[in-house]
Design a protein around this motif. Structure first.
Motif, short mmCIF file in Angstrom:
data_model
loop_
_atom_site.label_atom_id
_atom_site.label_comp_id
_atom_site.label_asym_id
_atom_site.label_seq_id
_atom_site.Cartn_x
_atom_site.Cartn_y
_atom_site.Cartn_z
N MET A 127 9.04 6.30 4.57
CA MET A 127 8.15 5.49 5.35
C MET A 127 7.21 4.67 4.47
N GLN A 128 7.21 4.90 3.16
CA GLN A 128 6.39 4.14 2.24
C GLN A 128 6.78 2.67 2.20
N ASP A 129 8.00 2.35 2.59
CA ASP A 129 8.46 0.96 2.55
C ASP A 129 7.70 0.09 3.53
N PHE A 130 7.12 0.68 4.55
CA PHE A 130 6.42 -0.07 5.59
C PHE A 130 4.91 0.10 5.47
N ALA A 131 4.38 -0.05 4.26
CA ALA A 131 2.95 0.08 4.05
C ALA A 131 2.39 -1.25 3.56
N LEU A 132 1.17 -1.54 3.98
CA LEU A 132 0.49 -2.76 3.57
C LEU A 132 -0.42 -2.48 2.38
N THR A 133 -0.57 -3.46 1.53
CA THR A 133 -1.58 -3.36 0.48
C THR A 133 -2.92 -3.75 1.09
N PRO A 134 -4.02 -3.34 0.49
CA PRO A 134 -5.32 -3.72 1.04
C PRO A 134 -5.52 -5.24 1.12
N THR A 135 -4.97 -5.97 0.17
CA THR A 135 -5.11 -7.43 0.19
C THR A 135 -4.38 -8.04 1.38
N VAL A 136 -3.18 -7.57 1.65
CA VAL A 136 -2.41 -8.10 2.78
C VAL A 136 -3.07 -7.70 4.10
N ALA A 137 -3.57 -6.49 4.18
CA ALA A 137 -4.24 -6.04 5.40
C ALA A 137 -5.50 -6.88 5.66
N THR A 138 -6.25 -7.18 4.60
CA THR A 138 -7.44 -8.02 4.75
C THR A 138 -7.06 -9.43 5.18
N ALA A 139 -6.01 -9.98 4.59
CA ALA A 139 -5.56 -11.33 4.95
C ALA A 139 -5.11 -11.38 6.41
N LEU A 140 -4.40 -10.36 6.87
CA LEU A 140 -3.99 -10.31 8.27
C LEU A 140 -5.19 -10.20 9.21
N PHE A 141 -6.18 -9.41 8.81
CA PHE A 141 -7.38 -9.27 9.64
C PHE A 141 -8.14 -10.60 9.73
N VAL A 142 -8.26 -11.31 8.61
CA VAL A 142 -8.93 -12.61 8.61
C VAL A 142 -8.14 -13.60 9.47
N LEU A 143 -6.81 -13.57 9.36
CA LEU A 143 -5.97 -14.44 10.19
C LEU A 143 -6.18 -14.13 11.67
N ALA A 144 -6.28 -12.86 12.02
CA ALA A 144 -6.52 -12.48 13.41
C ALA A 144 -7.88 -12.98 13.89
N CYS A 145 -8.88 -12.89 13.05
CA CYS A 145 -10.22 -13.37 13.43
C CYS A 145 -10.22 -14.88 13.64
N LEU A 146 -9.58 -15.61 12.75
CA LEU A 146 -9.53 -17.07 12.88
C LEU A 146 -8.73 -17.49 14.11
N ALA A 147 -7.62 -16.81 14.36
CA ALA A 147 -6.82 -17.12 15.54
C ALA A 147 -7.58 -16.79 16.82
N GLY A 148 -8.31 -15.69 16.80
CA GLY A 148 -9.12 -15.34 17.97
C GLY A 148 -10.23 -16.34 18.22
N TYR A 149 -10.82 -16.82 17.16
CA TYR A 149 -11.86 -17.85 17.29
C TYR A 149 -11.27 -19.13 17.88
N GLN A 150 -10.11 -19.55 17.40
CA GLN A 150 -9.46 -20.74 17.93
C GLN A 150 -9.04 -20.54 19.39
#
Length: 61
Positions: free
Chosen positions: A1-24
């Motif tokens: 199951m380790q193959d489906f893990a996010l790095t902290p950088t990718v998780a942060t980028a996805l969270f920022v993308l979600a915030c920007l998309a939610g704002y739009q």
């Protein structure tokens, strides 16, 4: 199951993308813009938050 893990950088980028998309999404909703934009921004925000919420974050790179 380790193959489906996010790095902290990718998780942060996805969270920022979600915030920007939610704002739009909210800006389009308030201006009563096109429905297709609501679907696009809402889907991007929802999928990003679902990935961050359900895929584990690993500390090893």
């Amino acid at each position: 199951m380790q193959d489906f893990a996010l790095t902290p950088t990718v998780a942060t980028a996805l969270f920022v993308l979600a915030c920007l998309a939610g704002y739009q999404y909210r800006r389009t909703w308030v201006k009563e813009g096109p429905r297709w934009q609501l679907w696009v921004f809402g889907t991007v925000a929802g999928l990003s938050l679902a990935i961050v919420g359900f895929v584990p974050v690993t500390m090893s790179g």
